[in-house]
Write a protein that holds these residues in place. Sequence first.
Motif, PDB file in Angstrom:
ATOM      1  N   ILE A 151       0.831  -1.215   0.000  1.00 51.66           N
ATOM      2  CA  ILE A 151       0.000   0.000   0.000  1.00 51.66           C
ATOM      3  C   ILE A 151       0.856   1.252   0.000  1.00 51.66           C
ATOM      4  O   ILE A 151       0.586   2.211  -0.738  1.00 51.66           O
ATOM      5  CB  ILE A 151      -0.950  -0.006   1.216  1.00 51.66           C
ATOM      6  N   TRP A 152       1.909   1.258   0.825  1.00 50.71           N
ATOM      7  CA  TRP A 152       2.807   2.411   0.926  1.00 50.71           C
ATOM      8  C   TRP A 152       4.227   1.934   0.631  1.00 50.71           C
ATOM      9  O   TRP A 152       4.920   1.463   1.550  1.00 50.71           O
ATOM     10  CB  TRP A 152       2.751   3.023   2.327  1.00 50.71           C
ATOM     11  N   PRO A 153       4.669   1.992  -0.599  1.00 49.32           N
ATOM     12  CA  PRO A 153       6.040   1.557  -0.921  1.00 49.32           C
ATOM     13  C   PRO A 153       7.049   2.234   0.002  1.00 49.32           C
ATOM     14  O   PRO A 153       6.981   3.444   0.241  1.00 49.32           O
ATOM     15  CB  PRO A 153       6.217   2.000  -2.377  1.00 49.32           C
ATOM     16  N   GLY A 154       7.958   1.440   0.521  1.00 51.06           N
ATOM     17  CA  GLY A 154       8.901   1.970   1.490  1.00 51.06           C
ATOM     18  C   GLY A 154       8.319   2.048   2.889  1.00 51.06           C
ATOM     19  O   GLY A 154       8.794   2.838   3.718  1.00 51.06           O
ATOM     20  N   TYR A 155       7.290   1.223   3.176  1.00 50.70           N
ATOM     21  CA  TYR A 155       6.632   1.283   4.489  1.00 50.70           C
ATOM     22  C   TYR A 155       7.611   1.033   5.628  1.00 50.70           C
ATOM     23  O   TYR A 155       7.430   1.568   6.728  1.00 50.70           O
ATOM     24  CB  TYR A 155       5.487   0.275   4.544  1.00 50.70           C
ATOM     25  N   TYR A 156       8.642   0.236   5.372  1.00 52.05           N
ATOM     26  CA  TYR A 156       9.584  -0.085   6.444  1.00 52.05           C
ATOM     27  C   TYR A 156      10.229   1.174   7.011  1.00 52.05           C
ATOM     28  O   TYR A 156      10.614   1.202   8.183  1.00 52.05           O
ATOM     29  CB  TYR A 156      10.656  -1.046   5.918  1.00 52.05           C
ATOM     30  N   GLU A 157      10.339   2.246   6.178  1.00 51.39           N
ATOM     31  CA  GLU A 157      10.885   3.503   6.678  1.00 51.39           C
ATOM     32  C   GLU A 157       9.852   4.300   7.468  1.00 51.39           C
ATOM     33  O   GLU A 157      10.203   5.241   8.187  1.00 51.39           O
ATOM     34  CB  GLU A 157      11.381   4.350   5.503  1.00 51.39           C
ATOM     35  N   LEU A 158       8.569   3.936   7.318  1.00 54.34           N
ATOM     36  CA  LEU A 158       7.510   4.682   7.997  1.00 54.34           C
ATOM     37  C   LEU A 158       7.100   4.045   9.323  1.00 54.34           C
ATOM     38  O   LEU A 158       6.203   4.563   9.990  1.00 54.34           O
ATOM     39  CB  LEU A 158       6.275   4.770   7.081  1.00 54.34           C
ATOM     40  N   ARG A 159       7.738   2.914   9.666  1.00 53.07           N
ATOM     41  CA  ARG A 159       7.335   2.212  10.894  1.00 53.07           C
ATOM     42  C   ARG A 159       7.690   2.997  12.151  1.00 53.07           C
ATOM     43  O   ARG A 159       7.133   2.750  13.215  1.00 53.07           O
ATOM     44  CB  ARG A 159       7.989   0.831  10.939  1.00 53.07           C
ATOM     45  N   ILE A 160       8.663   3.895  12.036  1.00 56.49           N
ATOM     46  CA  ILE A 160       9.031   4.726  13.178  1.00 56.49           C
ATOM     47  C   ILE A 160       8.865   6.197  12.792  1.00 56.49           C
ATOM     48  O   ILE A 160       8.961   6.565  11.622  1.00 56.49           O
ATOM     49  CB  ILE A 160      10.489   4.466  13.626  1.00 56.49           C
ATOM     50  N   GLU A 161       8.594   7.038  13.776  1.00 54.24           N
ATOM     51  CA  GLU A 161       8.388   8.468  13.525  1.00 54.24           C
ATOM     52  C   GLU A 161       9.708   9.092  13.080  1.00 54.24           C
ATOM     53  O   GLU A 161      10.750   8.927  13.734  1.00 54.24           O
ATOM     54  CB  GLU A 161       7.907   9.148  14.804  1.00 54.24           C
ATOM     55  N   PRO A 162       9.723   9.797  11.926  1.00 56.13           N
ATOM     56  CA  PRO A 162      10.983  10.381  11.440  1.00 56.13           C
ATOM     57  C   PRO A 162      11.505  11.464  12.383  1.00 56.13           C
ATOM     58  O   PRO A 162      10.728  12.217  12.976  1.00 56.13           O
ATOM     59  CB  PRO A 162      10.611  10.955  10.071  1.00 56.13           C
ATOM     60  N   VAL A 163      12.823  11.507  12.516  1.00 56.44           N
ATOM     61  CA  VAL A 163      13.484  12.492  13.384  1.00 56.44           C
ATOM     62  C   VAL A 163      14.256  13.458  12.504  1.00 56.44           C
ATOM     63  O   VAL A 163      14.968  13.056  11.576  1.00 56.44           O
ATOM     64  CB  VAL A 163      14.440  11.794  14.370  1.00 56.44           C
ATOM     65  N   ALA A 164      14.099  14.746  12.790  1.00 50.59           N
ATOM     66  CA  ALA A 164      14.769  15.770  11.979  1.00 50.59           C
ATOM     67  C   ALA A 164      16.278  15.637  12.096  1.00 50.59           C
ATOM     68  O   ALA A 164      16.811  15.469  13.210  1.00 50.59           O
ATOM     69  CB  ALA A 164      14.338  17.164  12.423  1.00 50.59           C
ATOM     70  N   PRO A 165      17.015  15.696  10.983  1.00 54.97           N
ATOM     71  CA  PRO A 165      18.484  15.612  11.040  1.00 54.97           C
ATOM     72  C   PRO A 165      19.065  16.760  11.847  1.00 54.97           C
ATOM     73  O   PRO A 165      18.503  17.861  11.921  1.00 54.97           O
ATOM     74  CB  PRO A 165      18.906  15.694   9.563  1.00 54.97           C
ATOM     75  N   GLU A 166      20.201  16.555  12.445  1.00 56.52           N
ATOM     76  CA  GLU A 166      20.838  17.562  13.288  1.00 56.52           C
ATOM     77  C   GLU A 166      21.826  18.429  12.511  1.00 56.52           C
ATOM     78  O   GLU A 166      22.362  19.395  13.049  1.00 56.52           O
ATOM     79  CB  GLU A 166      21.554  16.877  14.451  1.00 56.52           C
ATOM     80  N   CYS A 167      22.079  18.103  11.249  1.00 56.44           N
ATOM     81  CA  CYS A 167      23.039  18.872  10.464  1.00 56.44           C
ATOM     82  C   CYS A 167      22.401  20.180   9.955  1.00 56.44           C
ATOM     83  O   CYS A 167      21.177  20.355  10.012  1.00 56.44           O
ATOM     84  CB  CYS A 167      23.565  18.040   9.296  1.00 56.44           C
ATOM     85  N   ASN A 168      23.246  21.074   9.424  1.00 61.11           N
ATOM     86  CA  ASN A 168      22.799  22.368   8.889  1.00 61.11           C
ATOM     87  C   ASN A 168      22.727  22.271   7.365  1.00 61.11           C
ATOM     88  O   ASN A 168      23.759  22.111   6.705  1.00 61.11           O
ATOM     89  CB  ASN A 168      23.772  23.473   9.298  1.00 61.11           C
ATOM     90  N   PRO A 169      21.514  22.391   6.780  1.00 56.90           N
ATOM     91  CA  PRO A 169      21.414  22.239   5.325  1.00 56.90           C
ATOM     92  C   PRO A 169      21.879  23.480   4.553  1.00 56.90           C
ATOM     93  O   PRO A 169      22.073  23.411   3.333  1.00 56.90           O
ATOM     94  CB  PRO A 169      19.916  22.003   5.106  1.00 56.90           C
ATOM     95  N   ASN A 170      22.085  24.633   5.240  1.00 54.13           N
ATOM     96  CA  ASN A 170      22.488  25.868   4.559  1.00 54.13           C
ATOM     97  C   ASN A 170      23.703  26.482   5.245  1.00 54.13           C
ATOM     98  O   ASN A 170      23.640  27.597   5.802  1.00 54.13           O
ATOM     99  CB  ASN A 170      21.330  26.878   4.541  1.00 54.13           C
ATOM    100  N   PRO A 171      24.825  25.815   5.283  1.00 50.94           N
ATOM    101  CA  PRO A 171      26.004  26.388   5.947  1.00 50.94           C
ATOM    102  C   PRO A 171      26.665  27.459   5.053  1.00 50.94           C
ATOM    103  O   PRO A 171      26.485  27.480   3.829  1.00 50.94           O
ATOM    104  CB  PRO A 171      26.917  25.172   6.108  1.00 50.94           C
ATOM    105  N   ASN A 172      27.415  28.349   5.682  1.00 46.29           N
ATOM    106  CA  ASN A 172      28.212  29.334   4.946  1.00 46.29           C
ATOM    107  C   ASN A 172      29.519  28.654   4.559  1.00 46.29           C
ATOM    108  O   ASN A 172      30.425  28.489   5.386  1.00 46.29           O
ATOM    109  CB  ASN A 172      28.480  30.561   5.820  1.00 46.29           C
ATOM    110  N   ILE A 173      29.616  28.251   3.314  1.00 48.04           N
ATOM    111  CA  ILE A 173      30.748  27.447   2.880  1.00 48.04           C
ATOM    112  C   ILE A 173      32.062  28.206   3.036  1.00 48.04           C
ATOM    113  O   ILE A 173      33.056  27.663   3.538  1.00 48.04           O
ATOM    114  CB  ILE A 173      30.559  26.995   1.413  1.00 48.04           C
ATOM    115  N   GLU A 174      32.083  29.481   2.636  1.00 51.75           N
ATOM    116  CA  GLU A 174      33.331  30.247   2.682  1.00 51.75           C
ATOM    117  C   GLU A 174      33.808  30.445   4.113  1.00 51.75           C
ATOM    118  O   GLU A 174      34.999  30.305   4.419  1.00 51.75           O
ATOM    119  CB  GLU A 174      33.140  31.599   1.983  1.00 51.75           C
TER     120      GLU A 174
END
Length: 696
Positions: A53-76
Amino acid sequence: MNGSLAYESGVAIGRTKREWFSSFPVCLLLAAVVAFGAASDIHNKILQMGQAIWPGYYELRIEPVAPECNPNPNIESELQRLLAQQQAPADDLGLFEPDPVDPATLRASLLNAKAACVEKFQRYEAAKDRITPGVRAFRAGELFVADVIAFGLTSQRFILVILVLICAATATAGRHHIAMRPMVTVLDHRVSTALQLVANAMLFASSWSFRELGLAHGGESPQRDALHLLWMSGFGALTLMSLWQLIKIPEDAKPGGRFGGALLSVPLYTTMCLISGTYFMMEGHVAGVGIYLDKMMDLSDMFLNVGLYVWIGMMLKETRLASLVFNVFHPWKMPPEMLAFVAIAVAAIPTAYTGASGIFVIAAGSVIYLELRKAGARRQLALAATAISGSLGVVLRPCLLVVIIAYLNREVTTDQLFGWGGKVFVLTLMLFAAFSMTMNRRSPIALAPVRVAAPAMLAALKPLIPYVLAISAVTLVYSWGLGVGLNEFTAPRILPVMMLAILVYERYRTPSAAEKKESNGEVKCASFEKALRSATNETTTHIGALLFLMGLSVSVGGVVERSGLMELFPHSFASVWMVMLMLVAILVVIGMVMDPYGAVILVSATIAKIAYDNGVDPVHFWMVTLVAFELGYLSPPVALNHLLTRQVVGEEEIRLAQMEEGSFYQRHERILMPLLVLGSALSIVAFGPLAYQAWS
């Protein structure tokens, strides 16, 4: 009238105290084992549905947790920080120059880390968006079933301990432990009960010492300690029960008695406990018996399956199925010897599904004996056929014993063993036909005319159709609904459901015209609850006798293993013929004194390697082992299957059989016939392949 109505409506007013405290809890425990097995199958199906019914259900069995990394770092800025950090002195003394840093490499690393973090956030957002209320509801149900399975796995050992102790207490209270002969006289009761008291006290002391040993070495987990306390409480209760029985001799016990006969009434588990307990005490290792009994926990699923197979056998005994199968052959008017052959052949199938020859003898032995007697078989032949009825099917799929052999020995597979088992079965069946038809046949081999027998046989097949439909329905539910086929691994949890379905059918079936005529129209079907209760009552007693015997067999195996007894035998032989001769002798003796499951554990740990190292093919060795065990179970002085036959047919029939006159063979046919059949089969199975290899 009111009591009858109350009983029929399911209110068990008539249940005895023994049933409330013994068979009722055992029924719940066995049903729980079946339910946990079904829950595992249901859970697999739920996961498949979720994935569909939901392809990839195995990833949905647990509540997703927000990643701790920064998606918009100042590269320079981050690059400059890292470059400054890399250019700092490596130590205060400045003895070593830092390695040169490539800014392009650092920049690429930072960009890759940013891309990976962005991808994690994308997966997180996608998973969060996909967790709809429908997914949450489905997941809640799926995780609940998963928790039930986890609880079942963690409680499996507790279920086994409680099951063994309740059933052992029931067998002790009813004086139904397996012995060479029942307790009849006052002396029988005193000697047997006194030795049981000593054995049970040994078990209590050993379990106490085992717990103290664990506490002295830093303690054990709360779960293990709870198991120890259960063993101690159970053995303490058994000791008190034996003490009470020693004081309170039954009023119907006959006065007097002979000491030699009284020793034969001592249960086999008691003898094994006294032997192993005395050995370990002399070694200064009081906890020895308790340790080996605790080894049952490592194979808790196997021993629980044994309990389920006993339950299956007792439910089979409550049905009309065995009698209806015999009715199919009655129209042919077979001579007793031929009917015995047919009974042995047909009995192989349920034997394979009940897991061991002894269990089948308990379940259907009385039906086989009575049907053969009705066909005119002499008592000796009927007893011989009853005792051997469960011995031929132990090599056929899906016998639990073969599954355990494959589990304990990686050198063989179930497919290999069952493949050769079919050939061994045909050989043994043909040998039974040859001996029964030639050694003492008293009737001409003549059958009823086909024109008379065939229509009657077809009519006798009709009552079996609903049973076939009930079995097929359960099989289809598991196969199509849960994706689980009936095989040697699933049989213990599917067969109880089949038997329950048959009991339900028999509760609501419409009696046939012949039954109404025979009973003047007053045919009453036993209620489902009553039939299940009766089956569980017998199950409780037999599980107590069998599992206690198996547990003490494991301890005797421990004595053999620790004492170095097997080291007395040579481990290398000049000829494979000599090693096979030694193996046959040892295996038959083991079969005489140990139950099949304990014997398989012992042989796997001690004897199997000797066979392999001396050139005996593993599949060949285990075929020899299975036939040798069955010969041992039919060989004096113990002859376990004969003891079980005595239990199901009654002491009076044994006494009348012993009074029959004739030649030496005719007077002892019940013992000699099985020995000739399985002795010949063992000789051929053991040495036939060796002769073929030498000739070719």
